[in-house]
Enzyme design. Structure first.
Site, PDB file in Angstrom:
ATOM      1  N   TYR A   1      97.776  24.715  36.282  1.00 22.97           N
ATOM      2  CA  TYR A   1      98.762  25.121  35.273  1.00 22.97           C
ATOM      3  C   TYR A   1      98.647  24.190  34.069  1.00 22.97           C
ATOM      4  CZ  TYR A   1     101.720  28.979  36.666  1.00 22.97           C
ATOM      5  OH  TYR A   1     102.200  30.235  36.921  1.00 22.97           O
TER       6      TYR A   1
ATOM      7  N   GLU B   1     100.496  24.750  30.724  1.00 24.89           N
ATOM      8  CA  GLU B   1     101.321  25.179  29.583  1.00 24.89           C
ATOM      9  C   GLU B   1     101.241  24.151  28.456  1.00 24.89           C
ATOM     10  OE1 GLU B   1     102.442  25.359  32.704  1.00 24.89           O
ATOM     11  OE2 GLU B   1     103.849  27.037  32.953  1.00 24.89           O
TER      12      GLU B   1
ATOM     13  N   ASP C   1      91.193  43.040  13.501  1.00 25.15           N
ATOM     14  CA  ASP C   1      90.983  43.047  14.954  1.00 25.15           C
ATOM     15  C   ASP C   1      89.519  43.455  15.149  1.00 25.15           C
ATOM     16  OD1 ASP C   1      90.692  43.725  17.591  1.00 25.15           O
ATOM     17  OD2 ASP C   1      92.572  44.841  17.747  1.00 25.15           O
TER      18      ASP C   1
ATOM     19  N   THR D   1      88.908  40.502  21.317  1.00 24.65           N
ATOM     20  CA  THR D   1      88.735  40.307  22.749  1.00 24.65           C
ATOM     21  C   THR D   1      87.383  39.619  22.918  1.00 24.65           C
ATOM     22  OG1 THR D   1      87.791  42.513  22.904  1.00 24.65           O
ATOM     23  CG2 THR D   1      90.100  42.275  23.558  1.00 24.65           C
TER      24      THR D   1
ATOM     25  N   LYS E   1      83.838  42.504  25.054  1.00 25.65           N
ATOM     26  CA  LYS E   1      83.139  43.727  24.621  1.00 25.65           C
ATOM     27  C   LYS E   1      81.733  43.320  24.167  1.00 25.65           C
ATOM     28  CE  LYS E   1      87.368  46.311  23.598  1.00 25.65           C
ATOM     29  NZ  LYS E   1      88.504  45.379  23.522  1.00 25.65           N
TER      30      LYS E   1
ATOM     31  N   ARG F   1      87.023  38.828  30.399  1.00 23.96           N
ATOM     32  CA  ARG F   1      88.172  39.472  29.774  1.00 23.96           C
ATOM     33  C   ARG F   1      89.056  38.358  29.207  1.00 23.96           C
ATOM     34  NH1 ARG F   1      87.041  44.456  31.390  1.00 23.96           N
ATOM     35  NH2 ARG F   1      88.607  45.424  30.077  1.00 23.96           N
TER      36      ARG F   1
HETATM   37  N1  DSN Z   1      90.165  50.058  25.843  1.00 25.62           N
HETATM   38  C1  DSN Z   1      89.418  49.547  24.720  1.00 25.62           C
HETATM   39  C2  DSN Z   1      88.341  50.484  24.315  1.00 25.62           C
HETATM   40  O1  DSN Z   1      87.795  51.126  25.191  1.00 25.62           O
HETATM   41  O2  DSN Z   1      88.003  50.571  23.151  1.00 25.62           O
HETATM   42  C3  DSN Z   1      90.269  49.152  23.582  1.00 25.62           C
HETATM   43  O3  DSN Z   1      91.136  48.146  23.958  1.00 25.62           O
END
Ligand code: DSN
Length: 420
Positions: free
Chosen positions: A54, A56, A202, A228, A231, A237
């Site tokens: 932990y 924080e 974003d 994120t 991707k 993630r």
């Molecule tokens: N679920 C994602 C996508 O497939 O683009 C977006 O957060």
């Protein structure tokens, strides 16, 4: 196939499911543009004992003892994030958000009051839930106004400017989940400046392309950038928020933007960060700074262009007539099948895609007119333009009544040649 020795002994039922999912990933062609396949190093970091801690707070300011090494890990992730995107110290970095939606929520929480106006791309036109869509917190807590693409499938910056001048948003969000074209961040920034709005990007879908120079960078233009990490960036993630501490808009509004965003992440929205995830983000950022990653990002785009070109040659209609990035949208209307039918036909032969609305869709989002295809994962497997032509031919065969057995066999053959 990984060994899973301990899991098999303690929970054979679960181990079997994990093995089956691993095999599914290995034996199918995954064209979902938001998915990827991470390195073994990233997976080891995610599965490490760091998950037991932990922490924080932030480096040097933790609430619990025992965090000296966690501090080092978090600082390493921050430094690498700056390095990958060539950022100076004016960019404050927060690597703690659990994922993209909480990252975006933290930005709004820091910069807006409930009821303030946000402006983002409409979901059925390619935007994200958290950019103001009505069923999401962003469309419920804030007054959301939404821009769309034009009939040609491209963003129309004159229309966006008109909407911004009429609605006077406090924040303008650029970024998309299903937009196959370059986003012109400079134009967005000018519009935001003209109306006194924060400019947030974003870049979740394109972060790996930005890192490799295959898409222009939002950093010279934005007040805040979120992404994120799982991707095109090919990490675990998770998410990162980059904050321009020299934001003129924040200065005008009299807020310390970096500290406001840190406070919104913790304690505003989250408790302890996921330190195993932070470490894996650091690993993926090291990978993304390597010369091979530059080639990888550029190959994603080359592959997408090759796939798009071949699909068009075979008669498919693509939204906006092609792609500049890692993804494309097929409008299936003229083929007389829906997106859901196409998704199901393709899954039966081992090709994994997602159904998607197309701009101005007349069908429901549950069974829209299109499918969305992307090349990040096939590129990770080592495929190039030649394989994209084969993949296009298999998609065409599957959607025009080709022999399922033959198509499945060919899919398996390609998967065996390009091992995951
Ligand atoms: N679920 C994602 C996508 O497939 O683009 C977006 O957060």
């Amino acid at each position: 196939m990984e060994k899973l020795n301990h899991l098999k002994k303690s929970d054979s039922e679960l181990a079997k499911l994990v093995e089956m999912e691993t095999r599914r990933q290995q034996e199918t062609l995954d064209l979902i543009p938001s998915e990827n396949s991470v390195s073994n190093a990233v997976r080891e970091a995610v599965g490490s004992r760091l998950m037991n801690k932990y922490s924080e707070g932030y480096p040097g300011k933790r609430y619990y003892a025992g965090n000296a090494l966690i501090d080092e890990i978090e600082l390493l992730a921050i430094e690498r994030a700056r390095n990958v995107f060539h950022l100076g110290k004016q960019w404050h970095v927060n690597v703690q958000p659990y994922s993209g939606s909480p990252a975006n929520m933290a930005v709004y929480m820091a910069l807006l009051n409930p009821g303030d106006t946000i402006m983002g791309m409409s979901l059925p036109f390619g935007g994200h839930l958290t950019h103001g869509w009505k069923v999401n917190f962003s469309g419920k807590l804030y007054r959301a106004v939404q821009y769309e693409v034009g009939r040609d499938g491209f963003l129309d910056y004159d229309d966006i400017e008109k909407l911004a001048k009429k609605e006077k948003p406090k924040i303008i969000v650029a970024g998309a989940t299903a937009y196959p074209r370059m986003i012109e961040f400079e134009k967005f920034a000018k519009i935001a400046e003209a109306v006194g709005a924060y400019f947030m990007v974003d870049m979740a879908h394109i972060a790996g392309l930005v890192a490799s120079g295959a898409h222009p960078s939002p950093f010279p233009h934005a007040d805040v950038v979120t992404t994120t990490t799982h991707k095109t960036l090919r990490g675990p993630r998770g998410a990162i928020i980059f904050v321009n501490a020299k934001s003129e808009t924040a200065k005008r509004n009299g807020i310390d933007i970096a500290s406001a965003i840190d406070k919104a992440v913790f304690p505003g929205l989250q408790g302890g960060p996921h330190d195993n995830q932070t470490a894996a983000i650091a690993v993926c950022l090291k990978e993304a700074a390597a010369p091979e990653f530059k080639k990888y990002g550029k190959q994603i785009v080359k592959n997408a262009k090759a796939l798009a070109k071949e699909l068009q040659r075979l008669g498919f209609e693509l939204v906006s007539g092609g792609t500049d990035n890692h993804l494309m949208l097929i409008d299936l209307t003229s083929l007389g099948i829906s997106g859901k039918e196409a998704q199901d036909h393709l899954e039966k032969v081992g090709i994994v895609v997602n159904r998607n609305t197309v701009p101005f869709d007349t069908r429901s989002p549950f069974d829209p007119s299109g499918i969305r295809l992307g090349t990040p994962l096939l590129t990770t497997r080592g495929m190039k333009e030649k394989e994209m032509e084969m993949v296009a031919a298999l998609i065409h065969a599957a959607l025009t009544g080709g022999n399922k057995h033959d198509i499945s066999k060919k899919v398996k053959d390609i998967c065996r040649r390009f091992v995951l």
